[in-house]
Write an enzyme that holds these catalytic residues in place. Structure first.
Site, PDB file in Angstrom:
ATOM      1  N   ASP A  13       0.823  -1.201   0.000  1.00  0.00           N
ATOM      2  CA  ASP A  13       0.000   0.000   0.000  1.00  0.00           C
ATOM      3  C   ASP A  13       0.858   1.252   0.000  1.00  0.00           C
ATOM      4  OD1 ASP A  13      -2.454  -1.158  -0.100  1.00  0.00           O
ATOM      5  OD2 ASP A  13      -2.918  -0.955   2.020  1.00  0.00           O
ATOM      6  N   LYS A  23      -4.000   2.808  -2.643  1.00  0.00           N
ATOM      7  CA  LYS A  23      -5.353   3.331  -2.746  1.00  0.00           C
ATOM      8  C   LYS A  23      -5.315   4.769  -2.248  1.00  0.00           C
ATOM      9  CE  LYS A  23      -7.119  -0.208  -0.486  1.00  0.00           C
ATOM     10  NZ  LYS A  23      -8.086  -1.118   0.147  1.00  0.00           N
TER      11      LYS A  23
END
Length: 397
Positions: free
Chosen positions: A194, A216
């Protein structure tokens, strides 16, 4: 002084420890990890040793040492505060040809406890001619080299772990990942990472490790959770060891449960490695305790990615009516609406607030305001917002 370094396999073998102070408290956990059956002889013992005895992990004779206590022992540790007792214990052990460590006098000891470290299945013990400080310094340097990869420890007889490891990387500083998480990351063949995972950790990976960007970005481009689950499972079913690397802890608003379910549904072996959650570490890095004796005795962690209203599962009215600390994650966009809901629920408009941005990193920024001003106070992602009396008692670090 020189020694012959050797590893003792103590699984199931009796070991005598005389003395219940801090030295015994440091040595007994390693003896238990080696599988030894520990007999502790001491009138008093540290809390840790007492807990081991209460749990049945060691046998504790609450008395002074007596001749014959080590008759069945394969190994003896003399660690009392009385040199004459340690000398007597060691003398009897030598007469019985049992190795004994005297914690108080290395020169008079037949055996030494070496400075020890372990990482990723590699155990290193260091001796330095009876100089424990020098041995510890060398040990620490080796430990650091193993963790960073500066010292290579290639595997020749064992295989890599299988399946998927869901690893929480901590709140931002790369040094705050757990040792277990770092061990597994160093063995990964595929890393699904991430944006909030410390990117410095990726620099230590070998060139042939596949890195999948699962970033994200808030309210921008993103990889769907279904895509993340699919790539983890697909690579694992290809026989590759996959590490899912996430900032903070993957089970605190990190969809770790969904990833765990996806692996289990596909029959993929999975290990969960908890991380240090930014909900606690972020405030701490800014000198803000989420609880404090005499100030507040509870705290709530809530997500603010959905504003107060029908879509939110947070009971903002109840949080407003309470007096515990509120820690908000992913709340920058909706902070004004959240502040209004908390005030409407009963929180005082002047309630102290701290906004900790990029917690634990070199770019950490801390801003303070009152709850009524939260919506107009500058804040950027990623931020942890702390609301409550503890926010007004922050220490400058």
């Amino acid at each position: 002084m020189s020694v012959y370094e050797i590893g003792l396999r103590l699984q199931g073998k009796p070991v005598l420890v005389v003395g219940g102070g801090s030295i015994a408290g440091r040595r007994v956990p390693r003896l238990l990890a080696a599988g030894a059956r520990v007999l502790l002889v001491a009138p008093e013992a540290t809390t840790t040793l007492s807990d081991y005895a209460a749990a049945g992990e060691i046998q504790w004779e609450r008395r002074e040492w007596r001749s014959g206590d080590g008759d069945d022992a394969w190994f003896v540790l003399a660690a009392t505060d009385a040199p004459e007792v340690n000398a007597a214990v060691a003398a009897e052990a030598e007469a019985r040809r049992t190795w004994c460590v005297r914690a108080d006098d290395a020169a008079a000891s037949d055996a030494w406890t070496l400075a020890h470290t372990e990482f990723d299945g590699v155990a290193v013990a260091v001796s330095a001619s009876g100089d424990p400080r020098r041995a510890a310094a060398v040990r620490d340097a080796i430990a650091a080299g193993l963790r960073t990869g500066d010292i290579d420890a290639p595997r020749s007889r064992t295989v890599r772990p299988a399946g998927v490891a869901l690893v929480g990387a901590g709140p931002g500083d790369a040094d705050l990942i757990t040792l277990r998480g770092l061990e597994l990351l160093r063995q990964a063949e595929v890393v699904v990472s991430d944006r909030l995972a410390p990117q410095e950790l990726l620099d230590m990976l070998a060139e042939d490790v596949e890195i999948v960007d699962a970033a994200k970005l808030p309210y921008g481009r993103h990889t769907t959770q279904e895509q993340i689950n699919a790539v983890m499972v697909e690579r694992a079913l290809e026989g590759k060891f996959v590490v899912r690397l996430k900032g903070g802890d993957g089970f605190v608003f990190g969809r770790g449960a969904e990833e765990l379910d996806a692996c289990l549904a596909a029959g993929v072996p999975v290990e969960v490695v908890p991380g240090l959650s930014s909900s606690i570490a972020g405030p701490a890095a800014a000198g803000v305790p989420v609880t404090e004796r005499g100030v507040v005795h509870d705290f709530t962690v809530a997500t603010g990615h959905v504003p107060p209203g029908p879509q939110s599962k947070v009971n903002w009215t109840a949080l407003g009516a309470g007096n515990g600390t509120i820690v908000l994650l992913m709340a920058v966009k909706n902070r004004a609406a959240i502040a209004a809901a908390l005030i409407e629920g009963g929180r005082a408009p002047e309630t102290p607030v701290r906004i900790v941005e990029n917690a634990t990193t070199k770019n950490q920024t801390v801003r303070e305001c009152a709850l009524a001003d939260l919506g107009v106070t500058e804040a950027h992602h990623p931020s942890v917002i702390v609301i409550g009396d503890v926010a007004g008692r922050a220490r400058e670090l």
